[in-house]
Design a protein around this motif. Sequence first.
Motif, PDB file in Angstrom:
ATOM      1  N   THR A  93       0.819  -1.212   0.000  1.00 15.33           N
ATOM      2  CA  THR A  93       0.000   0.000   0.000  1.00 15.33           C
ATOM      3  C   THR A  93       0.853   1.262   0.000  1.00 15.33           C
ATOM      4  N   PHE A  94       1.953   1.238   0.762  1.00 15.46           N
ATOM      5  CA  PHE A  94       2.757   2.448   0.815  1.00 15.46           C
ATOM      6  C   PHE A  94       3.529   2.664  -0.483  1.00 15.46           C
ATOM      7  N   LEU A  95       4.029   1.557  -1.023  1.00 14.43           N
ATOM      8  CA  LEU A  95       4.792   1.652  -2.265  1.00 14.43           C
ATOM      9  C   LEU A  95       3.940   2.232  -3.390  1.00 14.43           C
ATOM     10  N   ASP A  96       2.617   1.934  -3.334  1.00 14.77           N
ATOM     11  CA  ASP A  96       1.704   2.459  -4.356  1.00 14.77           C
ATOM     12  C   ASP A  96       1.618   3.984  -4.309  1.00 14.77           C
ATOM     13  N   GLN A  97       1.988   4.558  -3.169  1.00 16.17           N
ATOM     14  CA  GLN A  97       2.035   6.027  -3.096  1.00 16.17           C
ATOM     15  C   GLN A  97       3.442   6.543  -3.363  1.00 16.17           C
ATOM     16  N   LEU A  98       4.425   5.782  -2.825  1.00 11.34           N
ATOM     17  CA  LEU A  98       5.813   6.239  -2.891  1.00 11.34           C
ATOM     18  C   LEU A  98       6.320   6.316  -4.333  1.00 11.34           C
ATOM     19  N   LEU A  99       6.055   5.257  -5.119  1.00 18.76           N
ATOM     20  CA  LEU A  99       6.603   5.235  -6.471  1.00 18.76           C
ATOM     21  C   LEU A  99       6.048   6.343  -7.364  1.00 18.76           C
ATOM     22  N   PRO A 100       4.702   6.541  -7.393  1.00 20.12           N
ATOM     23  CA  PRO A 100       4.209   7.651  -8.218  1.00 20.12           C
ATOM     24  C   PRO A 100       4.764   9.001  -7.754  1.00 20.12           C
ATOM     25  N   ALA A 101       4.835   9.197  -6.434  1.00 21.01           N
ATOM     26  CA  ALA A 101       5.340  10.475  -5.919  1.00 21.01           C
ATOM     27  C   ALA A 101       6.774  10.700  -6.389  1.00 21.01           C
ATOM     28  N   LEU A 102       7.607   9.675  -6.208  1.00 26.32           N
ATOM     29  CA  LEU A 102       9.003   9.764  -6.637  1.00 26.32           C
ATOM     30  C   LEU A 102       9.077  10.017  -8.144  1.00 26.32           C
ATOM     31  N   GLY A 103       8.208   9.297  -8.895  1.00 26.85           N
ATOM     32  CA  GLY A 103       8.159   9.485 -10.347  1.00 26.85           C
ATOM     33  C   GLY A 103       7.841  10.934 -10.706  1.00 26.85           C
ATOM     34  N   HIS A 104       6.884  11.525  -9.985  1.00 30.61           N
ATOM     35  CA  HIS A 104       6.527  12.916 -10.272  1.00 30.61           C
ATOM     36  C   HIS A 104       7.679  13.866  -9.970  1.00 30.61           C
TER      37      HIS A 104
END
Lengths: 296, 267
Positions: free
Chosen positions: A63-74
């Motif tokens: 669940t956290f990775l699903d937020q972390l990766l897009p944020a990092l990508g942005h």
Amino acid sequence: MALGARRGRGSSYLFLIPAFLLYSAFVVYPLFTGLTYSFFSWKGTLRGGFAGLDNYAGLLSGTFLDQLLPALGHNFLLFAGTMLVQNTLGLAFALALSRVRRGKRALQTMFALPYLVNPLVIGYLWTLLLSPAFGPVNAFLEPLGLAMPWLGDPDTALPTVIVITTWQWVGFPMLLFSAALAGIPPEYGEAARTDGAGSWQVFWRITLPLLKPAMATVTILSFIGSMGTFALVYALGGSNGAPAGATDVLGLLFYRTAFASGDVNALGTSSALAVFMFTFIFGSTLLLERVLRRKA
Amino acid sequence: MKALTVRILLWGYAAFSMAPLLVMVLSSFRPTSEIFDRPLGRPTGFGNYVKAWTEASFSTYVVNSAVVVVCAVLLGAAVSLLAAYPLGRREFRGRSMFAAYFISGMTLPAHLGVLPLFYLLESMGLVDSLAGLVLVYAAGSVPFNVFVLTAFFRQLPHELDEAASLDGAGPFATFWHVMLPLVRPALATVVVFQFVPIWNDFFYPLVLMRDESKLTLPVGLTHFFGQFQNDWGTLFAGLVMTTIPLVVLFVLATRQIVAGLTAGMNR
């Protein structure tokens, strides 16, 4: 003399005390305590047992990775956009301005002025300007058939953020490149020209290589800026990175995790995230520094 | 012909650069209904400013921000000035260690210590207090201030200290009577450079302040935007009021700002 020197030595420490206490208490102590927070499990504000690297593993959980990766990508897209749009434009302006005599100062000031304005003010100002219903931008573009919900559509939101960032910061690379260009002796270009080089060749072979140190500086500062962005995106899309998380970045994710997640272990997770962000940004900066400053 | 194209492009971008700020200023003098009617138009009055100042508690935010910025900048400059004097001019054991300790703060991401900072201030009863914010900002300004001021102290002529000690002045008298009057230009740089980020800072008050009556401008602005969503005239007035002090500072200190912007050049 010896007595005076000894007395002087002692008083040196007296001079240092106020700054030492203030800086140690409110900058150094919180940073290092934050590091230790990340190795414990937390129940609200109560410290539980030693957790080893569990909090860090939690960052990689589904669940956290699903937020972390897009944020990092942005964050990365912002950096790429900044390099491509803002810094290229800044270089172009610096080159063009180096040939302008009249009005150079005025132009530089006008390009750089938005940089002074609070990013939060910039964010709110553009929210109003780009508002689909009453904003002047769409009113202007309507007759051309180009009106759109710039910040409301997940597809255009991030590119719009890049344009706004560029609008605010382009004066910065412009001033840095201008200063670097001023330091290049004009004889270099003249010599190349007498050897038959065209102005395009002079730019590629002479000017650009000499601008390398300035480019390294701009790249590194842009990277740090892109990774740390917070106030602007907060004003544009709130703490959730609206629309639909399209403008979510690491800074917002950290804020939400620490203060708005409702997770009992919020302290542990957000501290681990903070340490991860620091290690990642600092490490990448060092790496960039090494790669970019390498003598060819 | 080519030169003309370049000039047109440059002035075109300058227009793009200034237009949003111009729209902001003009709209702040127009009633909301007129803005919705026609996005661009002539200014008509100060009504929005009166409303933002009285109804939207801008007066509170501005006063709080001013108090915090002035106290933090002064405190930060004062302690850094004291520290930079021995670091730049005197021999003592651990000098380079102390210098490194202070200056390393320039690369540390102080924001990441915000949670422990919150609990530290809570334990001191300083959450939700302007004094707490002042301490945080002043402490945060130490690395840059010490860096700039130490470099400045170092390049003052050495005869100064000798002459002072021949006259029988101790370190404190030397600092106060000889050094202080000489560091004024460096002090101006330090003050200008801390003013803008502290005035603009959004993150610390977002985390540390809850009480509406103690908010500084940036967080106040977020509340204000929630409350006055559809009252664009007042919103624009609020944005202008948040920006004015920086423009004034820019006009007063253009030289320091431009010099500082390009200071990173030779790294």
